[in-house]
Every structure is written in structure tokens, then in C-alpha cells.
Design an enzyme around this catalytic site. Sequence first.
Site, mmCIF file in Angstrom:
data_model
loop_
_atom_site.group_PDB
_atom_site.id
_atom_site.type_symbol
_atom_site.label_atom_id
_atom_site.label_comp_id
_atom_site.label_asym_id
_atom_site.label_seq_id
_atom_site.Cartn_x
_atom_site.Cartn_y
_atom_site.Cartn_z
ATOM 1 C CG LEU A 22 -2.130 0.783 1.368
ATOM 2 C CD1 LEU A 22 -2.890 0.415 2.622
ATOM 3 C CD2 LEU A 22 -1.888 2.257 1.335
ATOM 4 C CB SER A 23 1.313 4.101 -2.290
ATOM 5 O OG SER A 23 1.231 3.328 -3.457
ATOM 6 N NE ARG A 24 6.515 8.970 2.628
ATOM 7 C CZ ARG A 24 7.388 9.901 2.274
ATOM 8 N NH1 ARG A 24 8.118 9.734 1.175
ATOM 9 N NH2 ARG A 24 7.537 10.987 2.999
#
Length: 228
Positions: A78-80
Site C-alpha cells: 500500500l503506497s505511502r
Amino acid sequence: MRYSVTDPKRTAANKQGIGMTSQRTRERLVDTLKSLGVADARVLEVMRSTPRHLFLDEALAHRAYEDKSLPIGHNQTLSRPYTVARMSELLLESCAAKKVLEIGTGSGYQTCILAQLVPKLFSMERIEPLLNRAKQRLALMDIHNVVYQHGDGYEGWPAREPFDGIMVTAAPSQVPKALQWQLAEGGCMIIPVGGNEQYLLKITRSGNHFSKQKVEAANFVPLINGLI
Ligand code: SAH
């Protein structure tokens, strides 16, 4: 913003109070995003009101409001939050993003953020179990302006082109040509490009010309051919 996830009419999750449990930590995250330069008020509001912990396994949920990318299984992340906010902001400021294609649904978190910022979203993912879980989460959150496709983002979504905006959340070594041509006139694409060294690229279409602008350094999982 068209509507908010915190609208009590909207989400089953919020009706049960789930989404509100981490309101204070979300406020802190928004402060962090501002300090990193995210300025778009619509984006900050959606980041504030969207419960990121619902997009993670329970064991990781307590880390949901750190500005970190986190594992979602299948070797994906899950992207930052900064990346999600920054890419959303870039898309909104670069074109009239009414009909948008997202490549790399993953957990569905970026999808959930974008769906609250644009009228119509098309989201593609190559790993079917991830796509199915993301769909369930977004349905639970009463988000219904997204059309999903189990497909290979290298090809884009020819049946639904053209798109005002395209956002890619995994990095190819070069911009996929097919995707570029699915941009509408004046449309924009936000895409990370590269291998060990990546950067975020903003591409704008004018006729048959695609202007490319490097935005900043990036760190994404690779865009991979083929379906799982
Ligand atoms: N934006 C997502 C996570 C991004 S991780 C989130 O918020 O959770 C990148 C995602 O892109 C992964 O789920 C990966 O499976 C997907 N992906 C990689 N290559 C792809 C391709 N060719 N087509 C579609 N999806 C792809």
C-alpha cells in the site's frame, strides 16, 4: 470534493463508528503531509476523512497512519500516504480529471481517495485476489463511482478510452505507449518510471505530442506483465 467519506449517510463503516476511531492520528498524518508540501485542500480533506486502517490486515492496522508504505500480500505494498496525496494533487492540478484510469488497484486505498476527488474512476489490477478484496472494501465504504477490471495495465483499457487522467501506481522501465494514446486531448498521466532509480513523471497530451516533466524521486513496486 463531491462528497465525503465522513458523511453519515454514506458509509456502513462510519455508521458503525469504525472509521472514526483513529481521527486524531489522521489529523497528525495530515499535518505531516502539509509539512511535506501537499497543499491541495480537497486532497488533504479526503486524506483526513478516509480510514486507511480498513485497507490493511488487522495485524498492521495500528501502523496505518504512519507515513510509510506497508505490505498488502502478494509482494505488493500500500503506497505511502505522502505518495498517494502527492499523486492525487498532481493529477488534479494538471488536467480536468473527470474520467480517470488508475493502474494498480492494490488494497484500494488510492482508489478510495481518487474516487472521492473525481466523478468517474476506472481501476485495473493484475492480481485478482487483491482486486476482489479492494472491491469489497470500497463497497463497504459506499463508494460506487468506480468500475474495476482484472487486467494488465500495460495495455490500458481500450474499451473505455479516452481518459482525462491516468494514474499508475507501479513503475514500468518506460512509459507504456498504449497507455499514452488512451489519454484524451489535454489529458494528463502521473506515472513513476525507472528501475532502481525511479522518478515520478507528469505527461500531458496535446494532439499527437506528449510533453513529459520529471516531478520528483519515487519508489514503487514494478509494473509487471501478465495476470494472476
Ligand atoms: N495503489 C495501491 C498499491 C500500489 S502497489 C494501494 O493504494 O494499495 C502496485 C499495484 O499495482 C499492485 O497491486 C500490483 O499488483 C499492481 N500492478 C503491477 N503491475 C500491474 C499491471 N501490469 N497491471 C495492473 N496492475 C499492476
